[in-house]
Design a protein around this motif. Sequence first.
Motif, PDB file in Angstrom:
ATOM      1  N   GLY A  39       0.785  -1.225   0.000  1.00 61.11           N
ATOM      2  CA  GLY A  39       0.000   0.000   0.000  1.00 61.11           C
ATOM      3  C   GLY A  39       0.819   1.279   0.000  1.00 61.11           C
ATOM      4  O   GLY A  39       0.293   2.341   0.313  1.00 61.11           O
ATOM      5  N   VAL A  40       2.105   1.199  -0.385  1.00 68.10           N
ATOM      6  CA  VAL A  40       2.956   2.394  -0.368  1.00 68.10           C
ATOM      7  C   VAL A  40       3.266   2.936  -1.758  1.00 68.10           C
ATOM      8  O   VAL A  40       3.703   4.076  -1.906  1.00 68.10           O
ATOM      9  N   PHE A  41       3.038   2.146  -2.801  1.00 72.23           N
ATOM     10  CA  PHE A  41       3.377   2.572  -4.169  1.00 72.23           C
ATOM     11  C   PHE A  41       2.390   3.629  -4.653  1.00 72.23           C
ATOM     12  O   PHE A  41       1.183   3.448  -4.569  1.00 72.23           O
ATOM     13  N   VAL A  42       2.925   4.728  -5.198  1.00 72.54           N
ATOM     14  CA  VAL A  42       2.097   5.778  -5.797  1.00 72.54           C
ATOM     15  C   VAL A  42       2.264   5.748  -7.303  1.00 72.54           C
ATOM     16  O   VAL A  42       1.288   5.659  -8.038  1.00 72.54           O
ATOM     17  N   TYR A  43       3.503   5.828  -7.780  1.00 74.38           N
ATOM     18  CA  TYR A  43       3.772   5.853  -9.209  1.00 74.38           C
ATOM     19  C   TYR A  43       5.265   5.654  -9.424  1.00 74.38           C
ATOM     20  O   TYR A  43       6.074   6.005  -8.579  1.00 74.38           O
ATOM     21  N   GLY A  44       5.613   5.125 -10.578  1.00 71.38           N
ATOM     22  CA  GLY A  44       7.017   5.006 -10.932  1.00 71.38           C
ATOM     23  C   GLY A  44       7.171   4.634 -12.388  1.00 71.38           C
ATOM     24  O   GLY A  44       6.263   4.047 -12.975  1.00 71.38           O
ATOM     25  N   THR A  45       8.313   4.998 -12.963  1.00 73.28           N
ATOM     26  CA  THR A  45       8.581   4.688 -14.364  1.00 73.28           C
ATOM     27  C   THR A  45      10.020   5.046 -14.703  1.00 73.28           C
ATOM     28  O   THR A  45      10.715   5.704 -13.936  1.00 73.28           O
ATOM     29  N   GLY A  46      10.440   4.638 -15.880  1.00 77.10           N
ATOM     30  CA  GLY A  46      11.714   5.082 -16.429  1.00 77.10           C
ATOM     31  C   GLY A  46      11.458   6.265 -17.350  1.00 77.10           C
ATOM     32  O   GLY A  46      10.328   6.506 -17.771  1.00 77.10           O
ATOM     33  N   LEU A  47      12.506   6.998 -17.642  1.00 75.89           N
ATOM     34  CA  LEU A  47      12.387   8.166 -18.510  1.00 75.89           C
ATOM     35  C   LEU A  47      13.212   7.963 -19.770  1.00 75.89           C
ATOM     36  O   LEU A  47      14.276   7.343 -19.727  1.00 75.89           O
ATOM     37  N   GLU A  48      12.711   8.496 -20.875  1.00 74.73           N
ATOM     38  CA  GLU A  48      13.445   8.432 -22.135  1.00 74.73           C
ATOM     39  C   GLU A  48      14.796   9.116 -21.952  1.00 74.73           C
ATOM     40  O   GLU A  48      14.884  10.180 -21.351  1.00 74.73           O
ATOM     41  N   ARG A  49      15.811   8.497 -22.471  1.00 74.18           N
ATOM     42  CA  ARG A  49      17.162   9.003 -22.308  1.00 74.18           C
ATOM     43  C   ARG A  49      17.350  10.327 -23.044  1.00 74.18           C
ATOM     44  O   ARG A  49      17.174  10.397 -24.243  1.00 74.18           O
ATOM     45  N   GLN A  50      17.703  11.343 -22.280  1.00 74.70           N
ATOM     46  CA  GLN A  50      18.060  12.667 -22.803  1.00 74.70           C
ATOM     47  C   GLN A  50      17.055  13.188 -23.839  1.00 74.70           C
ATOM     48  O   GLN A  50      17.435  13.723 -24.862  1.00 74.70           O
ATOM     49  N   GLN A  51      15.772  13.025 -23.572  1.00 76.27           N
ATOM     50  CA  GLN A  51      14.748  13.510 -24.496  1.00 76.27           C
ATOM     51  C   GLN A  51      13.992  14.694 -23.904  1.00 76.27           C
ATOM     52  O   GLN A  51      12.832  14.909 -24.220  1.00 76.27           O
ATOM     53  N   ALA A  52      14.653  15.482 -23.072  1.00 76.02           N
ATOM     54  CA  ALA A  52      13.981  16.593 -22.408  1.00 76.02           C
ATOM     55  C   ALA A  52      13.821  17.788 -23.334  1.00 76.02           C
ATOM     56  O   ALA A  52      14.617  18.002 -24.242  1.00 76.02           O
ATOM     57  N   SER A  53      12.779  18.549 -23.078  1.00 74.59           N
ATOM     58  CA  SER A  53      12.593  19.863 -23.699  1.00 74.59           C
ATOM     59  C   SER A  53      12.557  20.869 -22.557  1.00 74.59           C
ATOM     60  O   SER A  53      11.911  20.641 -21.537  1.00 74.59           O
ATOM     61  N   ILE A  54      13.232  21.979 -22.738  1.00 69.36           N
ATOM     62  CA  ILE A  54      13.232  23.047 -21.745  1.00 69.36           C
ATOM     63  C   ILE A  54      12.320  24.149 -22.272  1.00 69.36           C
ATOM     64  O   ILE A  54      12.493  24.628 -23.391  1.00 69.36           O
ATOM     65  N   VAL A  55      11.337  24.531 -21.460  1.00 71.82           N
ATOM     66  CA  VAL A  55      10.425  25.613 -21.816  1.00 71.82           C
ATOM     67  C   VAL A  55      10.768  26.799 -20.926  1.00 71.82           C
ATOM     68  O   VAL A  55      10.618  26.734 -19.700  1.00 71.82           O
ATOM     69  N   GLY A  56      11.248  27.871 -21.540  1.00 71.08           N
ATOM     70  CA  GLY A  56      11.644  29.066 -20.803  1.00 71.08           C
ATOM     71  C   GLY A  56      10.454  29.876 -20.346  1.00 71.08           C
ATOM     72  O   GLY A  56       9.314  29.664 -20.793  1.00 71.08           O
TER      73      GLY A  56
END
Length: 122
Positions: A39-56
Amino acid sequence: MPRYLISFNDGAMDHIPAEELPEVGRDAHAVIQEAVNAGVFVYGTGLERQQASIVGTDGVVTDGPYPETKEVIGGFVVLDAASRDEALKWAAKIAVSCRCAQEVREIMPDPETEAMLRAAGR
């Protein structure tokens, strides 16, 4: 109950040979199932490698990868844990299953956001 972010850096699992990845996946999913059952899990996942976008702040979008970035999150789990000690125990299980070190941080509660979610029925 406090929430904790348990995460590892992108590239932390690069030392694992490809033929061992299915076993790592099974082991990691077994720990997640244990956390769900507890009953402790909320959410989890892996992230795409270096696929970030920065929004200024001006709305300008810059797409990665960003080679100058030394560390980025490769994956994470959010848990509702009774204490930091409990979160650290879960992080140890995750570290063993993923074969890499895990970082543990308490997520700061935001009563105003929580009130908004309750008002929206979530």
